[in-house]
Design a protein around this motif. Structure first.
Motif, PDB file in Angstrom:
ATOM      1  N   PRO A 122       4.182   7.247  -5.662  1.00 11.41           N
ATOM      2  CA  PRO A 122       5.224   7.355  -4.548  1.00 11.41           C
ATOM      3  C   PRO A 122       5.416   6.536  -3.667  1.00 11.41           C
ATOM      4  O   PRO A 122       6.563   6.201  -3.200  1.00 11.41           O
ATOM      5  CB  PRO A 122       4.988   8.899  -3.853  1.00 11.41           C
ATOM      6  CG  PRO A 122       3.411   9.048  -4.359  1.00 11.41           C
ATOM      7  CD  PRO A 122       3.161   8.476  -5.958  1.00 11.41           C
ATOM      8  N   THR A 123       4.272   5.726  -3.419  1.00 10.38           N
ATOM      9  CA  THR A 123       4.142   4.612  -2.485  1.00 10.38           C
ATOM     10  C   THR A 123       4.954   3.589  -2.989  1.00 10.38           C
ATOM     11  O   THR A 123       5.758   2.700  -2.384  1.00 10.38           O
ATOM     12  CB  THR A 123       2.801   4.154  -1.991  1.00 10.38           C
ATOM     13  OG1 THR A 123       2.143   5.219  -1.337  1.00 10.38           O
ATOM     14  CG2 THR A 123       2.848   3.273  -1.024  1.00 10.38           C
ATOM     15  N   LEU A 124       4.833   3.274  -4.248  1.00  9.08           N
ATOM     16  CA  LEU A 124       5.418   1.919  -4.927  1.00  9.08           C
ATOM     17  C   LEU A 124       6.959   2.434  -4.816  1.00  9.08           C
ATOM     18  O   LEU A 124       8.067   1.473  -4.702  1.00  9.08           O
ATOM     19  CB  LEU A 124       4.905   1.720  -6.182  1.00  9.08           C
ATOM     20  CG  LEU A 124       3.221   1.169  -6.204  1.00  9.08           C
ATOM     21  CD1 LEU A 124       2.972   0.834  -7.456  1.00  9.08           C
ATOM     22  CD2 LEU A 124       3.243   0.062  -5.425  1.00  9.08           C
ATOM     23  N   LEU A 125       7.252   3.572  -5.333  1.00  4.39           N
ATOM     24  CA  LEU A 125       8.786   4.070  -5.220  1.00  4.39           C
ATOM     25  C   LEU A 125       9.425   3.918  -4.000  1.00  4.39           C
ATOM     26  O   LEU A 125      10.367   3.607  -3.789  1.00  4.39           O
ATOM     27  CB  LEU A 125       8.710   5.541  -5.840  1.00  4.39           C
ATOM     28  CG  LEU A 125       8.669   5.812  -7.339  1.00  4.39           C
ATOM     29  CD1 LEU A 125       8.572   7.061  -7.498  1.00  4.39           C
ATOM     30  CD2 LEU A 125       9.901   5.172  -8.133  1.00  4.39           C
ATOM     31  N   ALA A 135      -7.656  -9.411   0.396  1.00  5.04           N
ATOM     32  CA  ALA A 135      -8.375  -8.261   0.263  1.00  5.04           C
ATOM     33  C   ALA A 135      -7.331  -7.247   0.827  1.00  5.04           C
ATOM     34  O   ALA A 135      -6.873  -7.101   1.969  1.00  5.04           O
ATOM     35  CB  ALA A 135      -9.577  -8.376   1.011  1.00  5.04           C
ATOM     36  N   HIS A 136      -6.928  -6.141  -0.200  1.00  3.40           N
ATOM     37  CA  HIS A 136      -6.255  -4.934   0.121  1.00  3.40           C
ATOM     38  C   HIS A 136      -6.867  -3.602  -0.574  1.00  3.40           C
ATOM     39  O   HIS A 136      -6.457  -3.192  -1.434  1.00  3.40           O
ATOM     40  CB  HIS A 136      -4.904  -5.349  -0.553  1.00  3.40           C
ATOM     41  CG  HIS A 136      -4.319  -6.468  -0.025  1.00  3.40           C
ATOM     42  ND1 HIS A 136      -3.400  -6.660   1.125  1.00  3.40           N
ATOM     43  CD2 HIS A 136      -4.429  -7.661  -0.570  1.00  3.40           C
ATOM     44  CE1 HIS A 136      -2.983  -8.029   1.441  1.00  3.40           C
ATOM     45  NE2 HIS A 136      -3.457  -8.616   0.143  1.00  3.40           N
ATOM     46  N   PRO A 137      -7.706  -3.064   0.214  1.00  2.00           N
ATOM     47  CA  PRO A 137      -8.262  -1.833  -0.366  1.00  2.00           C
ATOM     48  C   PRO A 137      -7.100  -0.841  -0.331  1.00  2.00           C
ATOM     49  O   PRO A 137      -6.354  -0.547   0.696  1.00  2.00           O
ATOM     50  CB  PRO A 137      -9.225  -1.447   0.727  1.00  2.00           C
ATOM     51  CG  PRO A 137      -9.384  -2.571   1.683  1.00  2.00           C
ATOM     52  CD  PRO A 137      -8.246  -3.534   1.425  1.00  2.00           C
ATOM     53  N   VAL A 138      -6.821  -0.264  -1.466  1.00  2.00           N
ATOM     54  CA  VAL A 138      -5.932   0.876  -1.405  1.00  2.00           C
ATOM     55  C   VAL A 138      -6.184   2.089  -0.664  1.00  2.00           C
ATOM     56  O   VAL A 138      -7.445   2.503  -0.583  1.00  2.00           O
ATOM     57  CB  VAL A 138      -5.619   1.301  -3.164  1.00  2.00           C
ATOM     58  CG1 VAL A 138      -5.165   2.518  -3.186  1.00  2.00           C
ATOM     59  CG2 VAL A 138      -5.281   0.236  -4.206  1.00  2.00           C
ATOM     60  N   GLY A 139      -4.983   2.487   0.116  1.00  4.84           N
ATOM     61  CA  GLY A 139      -5.341   3.561   0.818  1.00  4.84           C
ATOM     62  C   GLY A 139      -4.971   4.915   0.354  1.00  4.84           C
ATOM     63  O   GLY A 139      -4.565   4.928  -0.874  1.00  4.84           O
ATOM     64  N   HIS A 141       0.336   3.598   2.702  1.00  3.03           N
ATOM     65  CA  HIS A 141       1.744   3.166   2.741  1.00  3.03           C
ATOM     66  C   HIS A 141       1.328   1.720   3.687  1.00  3.03           C
ATOM     67  O   HIS A 141       1.954   0.804   3.435  1.00  3.03           O
ATOM     68  CB  HIS A 141       2.450   3.811   3.983  1.00  3.03           C
ATOM     69  CG  HIS A 141       2.843   5.347   3.311  1.00  3.03           C
ATOM     70  ND1 HIS A 141       3.621   5.589   2.338  1.00  3.03           N
ATOM     71  CD2 HIS A 141       2.329   6.439   3.987  1.00  3.03           C
ATOM     72  CE1 HIS A 141       3.542   6.649   2.018  1.00  3.03           C
ATOM     73  NE2 HIS A 141       3.018   7.478   2.899  1.00  3.03           N
ATOM     74  N   ARG A 142       0.383   1.614   4.525  1.00  3.74           N
ATOM     75  CA  ARG A 142      -0.044   0.353   4.998  1.00  3.74           C
ATOM     76  C   ARG A 142      -0.380  -0.726   3.822  1.00  3.74           C
ATOM     77  O   ARG A 142      -0.285  -1.798   4.120  1.00  3.74           O
ATOM     78  CB  ARG A 142      -1.030   0.522   6.167  1.00  3.74           C
ATOM     79  CG  ARG A 142      -1.607  -0.880   6.816  1.00  3.74           C
ATOM     80  CD  ARG A 142      -2.641  -0.442   8.091  1.00  3.74           C
ATOM     81  NE  ARG A 142      -1.939   0.563   9.063  1.00  3.74           N
ATOM     82  CZ  ARG A 142      -1.318   0.126   9.891  1.00  3.74           C
ATOM     83  NH1 ARG A 142      -1.036  -1.218  10.365  1.00  3.74           N
ATOM     84  NH2 ARG A 142      -0.768   0.956  10.977  1.00  3.74           N
ATOM     85  N   TRP A 143      -1.357  -0.102   3.079  1.00  2.00           N
ATOM     86  CA  TRP A 143      -1.454  -0.917   1.984  1.00  2.00           C
ATOM     87  C   TRP A 143      -0.576  -1.500   1.330  1.00  2.00           C
ATOM     88  O   TRP A 143      -0.606  -2.714   1.054  1.00  2.00           O
ATOM     89  CB  TRP A 143      -2.496  -0.175   0.896  1.00  2.00           C
ATOM     90  CG  TRP A 143      -2.810  -0.956  -0.523  1.00  2.00           C
ATOM     91  CD1 TRP A 143      -3.706  -1.841  -0.855  1.00  2.00           C
ATOM     92  CD2 TRP A 143      -1.876  -0.621  -1.518  1.00  2.00           C
ATOM     93  NE1 TRP A 143      -3.390  -2.144  -2.065  1.00  2.00           N
ATOM     94  CE2 TRP A 143      -2.468  -1.566  -2.676  1.00  2.00           C
ATOM     95  CE3 TRP A 143      -0.818  -0.030  -1.951  1.00  2.00           C
ATOM     96  CZ2 TRP A 143      -1.979  -1.683  -3.836  1.00  2.00           C
ATOM     97  CZ3 TRP A 143      -0.177   0.083  -3.170  1.00  2.00           C
ATOM     98  CH2 TRP A 143      -0.745  -0.836  -4.144  1.00  2.00           C
ATOM     99  N   GLY A 144       0.354  -0.797   0.828  1.00  2.00           N
ATOM    100  CA  GLY A 144       1.554  -1.413   0.193  1.00  2.00           C
ATOM    101  C   GLY A 144       2.404  -2.438   0.991  1.00  2.00           C
ATOM    102  O   GLY A 144       2.879  -3.598   0.662  1.00  2.00           O
TER     103      GLY A 144
END
Length: 753
Positions: A285-288, A509-513, A729-732
């Motif tokens: 849903p975040t990518l969407l 570095a982007h840890p998935v949230g 959402h912050r991750w993406g």
């Protein structure tokens, strides 16, 4: 035809469009043979072979003609190489013979069957020439600076001529290309030749009277293309007729390339029905959400297709016409065999164990690799067809490692971003992969590559450094967001930009949230509150230790059970007062590699319960099945300790789910987390443990059970603040910002460092 070309200033030079056109021409026509003819040593040429944008040569003539190998196997071409070897007295003999000449300085570059020196003016005289002659060697002196001592009669031209004779090729079908006087010997063999634009004046002068040598106007690859047309190698229509038409760009400004469709497909009564995903995957849903603004886009994923059935395959389907009116799902048709090999067998049996440092479990099959390449090409071709001019193509995870190589060739205009969801290991582990050069060469076609934590990004840099020469452009401190020396995956500094083959590649570095709101909504449901009340009644006077993971040898489930058994032995006062609730989600039935592990786990559970069980108390309650996410959240709320001990993990979202749940109910649950999970570098406040040490596993678990309320509450507040702020959402958003930040801008928004 055969193109025999120098590298620097020739085949690696020229306008980018000319390079692309020449490379496409060679790749599209296997009947065009390619020979690299260079003064470089073979080791220095190897990095070029890992660059998928450069055609792989059929042969390599290097070391100024002293080495000749097959371009694909890198094995010597015999009997040519044996003949050259017989003429060479040996490196030590030559070096000792010229050691008395003060004006010579040995070049510190890889070299075979030759000795290369920097030469001071006036050094080359009759004495030095005489020594070379006594050794049975020739001297090649150029640019008043460089001296090569070579086997007698050996140079670029003589070795190329011998190779052409060995292959029994038509000499009139050979085109030689160069740009410096070092290339003169190739033209002296009588081949058709081209001195590309901006060639050295001495070479132009030496070839001026040769009618079969063209002095081209265009530099580098442009000059080679000019010569192909000038000499009519490809017939009257020339290069234009041979180059394929460039695909018309698509309309999607953002192309999401993921292993799963954004909906679920169900085959019923010969028809396909589609519905919302049932898996608790917050990423989809975040990518969407990046298509909420009406941005034209495509979501590329595979879908099973049976060519034997009459059901027509739909490449394009809608996702949600109301919410995402300009988003299409672009489906890649894969057969059942493709899926079984590509995903269920090869990815899980070759790549998965290697990435998680269990390389001894890996099984490498060349036939499976070919299927993997085929599937990746299908993904790349679909992405190329969907992407608009200059679009961002966002690729996800190791299943798609080889897509950038193909996509860069098909669509050099697009911006390629890659996020590696799985752990990325150090070079000594990754290099076990038979195809490491091809994989890294493909990833180096990306504009930006993201990993969960700095350690994984730095591991990638170390691996890439062993494949191609790279320059580190930017480094950043990891603190305060990430642990530095406080855990096994900590790091103090991380590389955020490198340059390879003249291209800048950003790293981050982007840890998935976590989808925090999804957890909040579940906690607000009456059914969840009811289930929590039931669990409280069932677990009265019992401290609950919760474990939730998939069945996998990387998750440390067996080690956890052995440590729990050790804890009960060491602390008998805990017997009857603590229970381990272990949820283990089984693997797909086709994945038989986990059968032995499942048996070992079940035996350990049976032994522990057999030893310690009492009336009304079972030490281990083991659930070997998937539980609904709503049920899992209720357990999160009830657990006093969350015990997550993977032996190696890219991140681990279960840890964040537990923290979010406890934070929202203002609990004081303690997170015990493996220091080999990526999340350990990010989640300040967790009790870190070494899952490879049973004593430490038991000790840290006991620490969590015995922790006083004040410390537990303080730790949880710190953890919850991190999880709530750095959500999915912050991750993406940060990742896309890092991808689209103009080159050279000093922005740390994406890396979190």
């Amino acid at each position: 035809m055969l193109i025999a070309t120098d590298l620097d200033g020739t085949f690696l030079a020229g306008h980018p469009e000319a390079r692309l056109r020449l490379y496409q021409l060679i790749n599209a026509h296997p009947e065009i043979k390619l020979v690299f003819v260079t003064g470089r040593g073979l080791e220095v040429v190897l990095p070029l072979l890992s660059d998928p944008s450069i055609p792989t040569p059929d042969y390599i003539v290097c070391d100024v003609g002293a080495t000749v190998v097959d371009g694909r196997t890198l094995q010597p071409v015999q009997p040519l190489q044996a003949g050259i070897d017989a003429l060479w007295p040996g490196e030590r003999v030559v070096a000792a013979a010229v050691a008395s000449f003060a004006g010579l300085e040995r070049q510190e570059v890889p070299q075979q069957r030759r000795c290369s020196y920097f030469c001071a003016p006036g050094t080359v005289g009759s004495d030095l020439r005489g020594i070379a002659a006594e050794l049975g060697c020739d001297m090649l002196y150029s640019a008043d600076r460089y001296l090569d001592i070579l086997p007698h009669g050996i140079n670029k031209g003589s070795t190329l001529d011998a190779l052409v004779r060995l292959l029994e090729l038509d000499r009139d079908a050979v085109l030689v290309a160069g740009d410096t006087l070092n290339d003169l010997s190739m033209y002296e063999q009588g081949f058709v030749g081209v001195c590309v634009g901006e060639s050295e004046a001495a070479l132009l002068e030496a070839t001026r009277e040769r009618a079969h040598v063209l002095h081209a106007r265009h530099p580098g690859c442009g000059g080679i293309l000019e010569a192909i047309g000038h000499f009519g190698f490809l017939g009257p229509a020339g290069v234009e007729a041979e180059l394929r038409e460039t695909d018309t760009p698509g309309r999607s400004e953002l192309v999401m390339v993921y292993h799963r469709l954004p909906y679920e497909e169900v085959f019923e009564n010969g028809r396909i029905t589609r519905g919302a995903p049932s898996s608790p995957n917050g990423i989809i849903p975040t990518l969407l959400s990046y298509f909420n603004d009406g941005r034209p886009g495509a979501w590329i994923a595979w879908s099973r297709h049976d060519p034997k059935k009459a059901i027509p395959f739909e490449v394009h389907t809608t996702v949600d016409r109301e919410r995402y009116p300009h988003l299409v799902a672009a489906r890649v048709p894969l057969t059942k065999d493709d899926i079984d090999i590509f995903y269920k067998r090869f990815s899980k049996e070759a790549f998965w164990p290697t990435l998680h440092t269990f390389w001894e479990r890996a099984q490498f099959r060349e036939d499976d690799w070919q299927v993997y390449l085929k599937v990746n090409r299908l993904f790349a071709e679909r992405a190329a067809a969907e992407a608009a001019e200059g679009a961002v193509v966002w690729l996800h995870d190791y299943n798609l490692w080889m897509v950038p190589a193909v996509l860069r060739e098909l669509r050099p205009d697009v911006k390629i971003a890659f996020f590696h969801h799985t752990y990325f290991p150090s070079a000594d582990v990754f290099n076990v992969l038979p195809w490491r050069r091809e994989i890294i060469g493909s990833l180096l076609q990306c504009d930006y590559i993201g990993f969960h934590i700095p350690r994984q990004a730095e591991n990638f840099v170390d691996v890439a450094r062993g494949v191609a020469p790279l320059t580190v452009l930017e480094r950043r401190n990891c603190a305060p967001r990430y642990l530095t020396y406080g855990c096994a995956v900590g790091l103090d500094e991380v590389t955020t930009a490198i340059e390879v083959h003249g291209r800048r590649i950003g790293l981050g570095a982007h840890p998935v949230g976590l989808d925090v709101e999804r957890v909040r909504k579940i906690l607000d449901q009456p059914s969840t509150r009811k289930r929590m009340a039931e669990l409280r009644a069932d677990l009265v006077d019992t401290r609950v230790i919760l474990s939730v993971e998939r069945l996998d040898y990387t998750k440390g489930t067996l080690e956890k059970l052995l440590a729990f058994e050790r804890l009960l032995d060491a602390h008998p006062e805990l017997q009857g007062k603590v229970s381990l609730m272990a949820v283990c989600v089984p693997a797909a039935k086709e994945m038989t590699i986990y059968d032995a592990l499942q048996t070992q786990i079940e035996q350990a559970v049976g032994r522990i319960n057999g030893r310690f069980s009492r009336v009304s108390w079972t030490p281990v309650q083991f659930f070997f099945r998937a539980l609904p996410f709503e049920e899992v959240v209720a357990w999160y709320a009830m657990a006093d300790v969350m015990w997550i001990t993977p032996l190696r993990d890219g991140l681990n979202l279960v840890a964040k789910e537990y923290v979010a749940t406890q934070g929202m109910i203002e609990g004081r649950g303690v997170l015990v987390l493996s220091e080999f999970a990526g999340a350990a570098a990010e989640l300040h406040g967790a009790v870190l443990t070494n899952p490879h040490d049973l004593a430490d596993l038991a000790a840290r678990l006991y620490q969590a059970i015995a922790m006083n309320d004040a410390e537990a509450e303080a730790r949880l507040r710190e953890l919850f603040a991190i999880v709530e702020h750095n959500d999915i959402h912050r991750w993406g958003r940060n990742f896309l910002e890092a991808v689209t930040t103009p080159v050279g801008e000093d922005s740390l928004a994406g890396t979190g460092c």
